[in-house]
Design an enzyme around this catalytic site. Structure first.
Site, PDB file in Angstrom:
ATOM      1  N   ASP A   1      84.970  46.018  38.720  1.00  0.00           N
ATOM      2  CA  ASP A   1      85.020  46.842  37.506  1.00  0.00           C
ATOM      3  C   ASP A   1      86.071  47.939  37.655  1.00  0.00           C
ATOM      4  OD1 ASP A   1      82.968  45.284  36.551  1.00  0.00           O
ATOM      5  OD2 ASP A   1      81.410  46.824  36.772  1.00  0.00           O
TER       6      ASP A   1
ATOM      7  N   GLU B   1      78.740  34.773  31.530  1.00  0.00           N
ATOM      8  CA  GLU B   1      80.154  35.011  31.868  1.00  0.00           C
ATOM      9  C   GLU B   1      80.737  33.849  32.676  1.00  0.00           C
ATOM     10  OE1 GLU B   1      80.560  39.862  31.724  1.00  0.00           O
ATOM     11  OE2 GLU B   1      80.134  38.957  33.648  1.00  0.00           O
TER      12      GLU B   1
ATOM     13  N   ASN C   1      69.989  41.898  23.781  1.00  0.00           N
ATOM     14  CA  ASN C   1      69.712  43.227  23.250  1.00  0.00           C
ATOM     15  C   ASN C   1      69.685  43.152  21.725  1.00  0.00           C
ATOM     16  OD1 ASN C   1      72.369  43.504  22.275  1.00  0.00           O
ATOM     17  ND2 ASN C   1      73.065  44.539  24.127  1.00  0.00           N
TER      18      ASN C   1
ATOM     19  N   GLY D   1      67.279  49.529  23.854  1.00  0.00           N
ATOM     20  CA  GLY D   1      67.669  50.831  24.420  1.00  0.00           C
ATOM     21  C   GLY D   1      66.504  51.797  24.434  1.00  0.00           C
ATOM     22  N   GLU D   2      66.756  53.008  23.931  1.00  0.00           N
ATOM     23  CA  GLU D   2      65.708  54.036  24.002  1.00  0.00           C
ATOM     24  C   GLU D   2      64.506  53.708  23.107  1.00  0.00           C
ATOM     25  OE1 GLU D   2      67.805  57.054  20.793  1.00  0.00           O
ATOM     26  OE2 GLU D   2      67.959  57.448  22.945  1.00  0.00           O
TER      27      GLU D   2
ATOM     28  N   GLY E   1      62.895  50.957  23.245  1.00  0.00           N
ATOM     29  CA  GLY E   1      61.986  50.103  24.006  1.00  0.00           C
ATOM     30  C   GLY E   1      62.336  48.622  23.949  1.00  0.00           C
TER      31      GLY E   1
ATOM     32  N   ASP F   1      71.470  44.278  32.835  1.00  0.00           N
ATOM     33  CA  ASP F   1      71.414  43.497  34.083  1.00  0.00           C
ATOM     34  C   ASP F   1      70.181  43.905  34.893  1.00  0.00           C
ATOM     35  OD1 ASP F   1      73.849  42.478  33.289  1.00  0.00           O
ATOM     36  OD2 ASP F   1      74.997  43.942  34.438  1.00  0.00           O
TER      37      ASP F   1
ATOM     38  N   ASN G   1      61.482  47.590  32.349  1.00  0.00           N
ATOM     39  CA  ASN G   1      61.985  48.647  31.477  1.00  0.00           C
ATOM     40  C   ASN G   1      62.111  49.978  32.220  1.00  0.00           C
ATOM     41  OD1 ASN G   1      63.026  49.078  28.978  1.00  0.00           O
ATOM     42  ND2 ASN G   1      61.093  49.726  28.070  1.00  0.00           N
TER      43      ASN G   1
HETATM   44  O1  RIB Z   1      76.826  44.359  32.446  1.00  0.00           O
HETATM   45  C1  RIB Z   1      77.833  45.126  33.031  1.00  0.00           C
HETATM   46  C2  RIB Z   1      78.881  44.231  33.615  1.00  0.00           C
HETATM   47  O2  RIB Z   1      79.536  43.531  32.583  1.00  0.00           O
HETATM   48  C3  RIB Z   1      79.982  44.943  34.358  1.00  0.00           C
HETATM   49  O3  RIB Z   1      79.690  45.176  35.703  1.00  0.00           O
HETATM   50  C4  RIB Z   1      81.189  44.068  34.114  1.00  0.00           C
HETATM   51  O4  RIB Z   1      81.695  43.483  35.259  1.00  0.00           O
HETATM   52  C5  RIB Z   1      80.749  43.041  33.077  1.00  0.00           C
HETATM   53  O5  RIB Z   1      80.483  41.819  33.641  1.00  0.00           O
END
Ligand code: RIB
Length: 295
Positions: free
Chosen positions: A13, A139, A183, A213-214, A216, A243, A267
């Site tokens: 990142d 991804e 989400n 998010g906030e 819930g 994640d 959560n």
């Molecule tokens: O969810 C966050 C992640 O999305 C980051 O770390 C970035 O690499 C993307 O994959």
């Protein structure tokens, strides 16, 4: 201890933090820049490991400087890396992340992650049968994801899919996964629907968990829609919250916790993860989650 596999992306990142996001054609001065280990797959593996889970990572890296650093980081976090595909003449994945007003914008250049394809997954699919729970995101190439989900579902595995970045998914994929964790922005794209949250949840009871998010996490328990409230924290950076949620949910399910309790556990972990800058930096330990869970 239950065994968890994560199949997915591993990225370096490149993060900028700024008070003002540039408009088209505009230049602004930011506050800070740093590189950190990321990728939705790797982040989920790190979150599982921090929470005390036994986790093996499946994915691809280039044999470049970023690739070596990303692999070393996984090893440092006690993640099993034996099956990672290390590739010559391919760049490791990178993500350019802008953090502004506590929110993020992310552009991913997949690089080696594109090689987590059907060919690679065919070589590891039998190994994957040794795991209790398999966690994935989006991804990696979509046809590879569909291939492995079909195989794992035919073998009655627990599959948790975090559908990010969002793409419309066919109904058979939705039926093959055990749980799916979009989400509030992603669910309409993933389910290919214009229905609101409640109507969508009713279609997938005890399977679809929508993180808001906030506000819930919402799911349908078979009788009605339930909301598991989020913990109150000082938000620093929400990168990696989804994640952390998916990973913590995976570990809680692998431990046999009931759905409601697993969502609560996840959560809390996600809430703690947003109190530090960087995707992996704020991911909590088991002790800090348990403390809040029991309070
Ligand atoms: O969810 C966050 C992640 O999305 C980051 O770390 C970035 O690499 C993307 O994959």
């Amino acid at each position: 201890m239950a065994r968890i596999a994560v199949i997915g992306s591993i990225n370096m990142d490149l993060v900028v933090e700024t008070d003002k996001s540039p408009k088209k054609g505009e230049t602004v001065l930011g506050n800070q820049f740093f590189t950190s280990h990321g990728g939705k797959g790797a982040n989920q593996a790190v979150a599982v490991a921090r929470l005390g889970g036994s986790v093996t990572m499946f994915g691809s890296l280039g044999n470049d400087q970023n690739g070596k650093s990303l692999k070393d980081n996984l090893v440092l976090e006690s993640i099993e890396t034996t099956y990672i595909n290390m590739l010559d003449n391919v760049s490791s994945g990178v993500a350019v992340i802008e953090i502004c007003e506590k929110d993020n914008r992310i552009i991913v250049i997949p690089g080696a992650n594109q090689h987590t394809n059907i060919e690679y997954l065919s070589t590891v699919k039998e190994v994957l049968l040794n795991f209790d729970v398999i966690i994935m995101q989006m991804e990696i190439p979509i046809e590879a994801l569909q291939f492995i989900i079909k195989f794992l579902s035919e073998n009655k595995k627990v599959i948790i899919l975090n559908p990010a970045p969002a793409l419309p998914l066919p109904e058979d994929v939705l039926s093959q996964v055990t749980y799916i964790t979009p989400n509030e922005h992603e669910y309409k794209i993933v389910l290919n629907t214009s229905h609101d949250i409640e109507a969508s949840l009713r279609r997938y009871p005890n399977k679809l968990l929508i993180t808001c998010g906030e506000k819930g996490v919402k799911y349908h328990n078979g009788s009605n829609v339930e909301t598991i409230p989020s913990i109150k924290v000082d938000v620093v950076d929400t990168t990696g919250a989804g994640d952390t949620f998916t990973a913590a949910f995976g570990i809680a399910i692998s431990e046999g916790r009931p759905l409601h309790e697993a969502i609560r556990f996840a959560n809390i972990a996600a809430g703690l993860s947003i109190t530090k800058i960087g995707a992996q930096q704020g991911m909590p330990t088991r002790k800090s989650v348990t403390k809040l869970l029991d309070s």
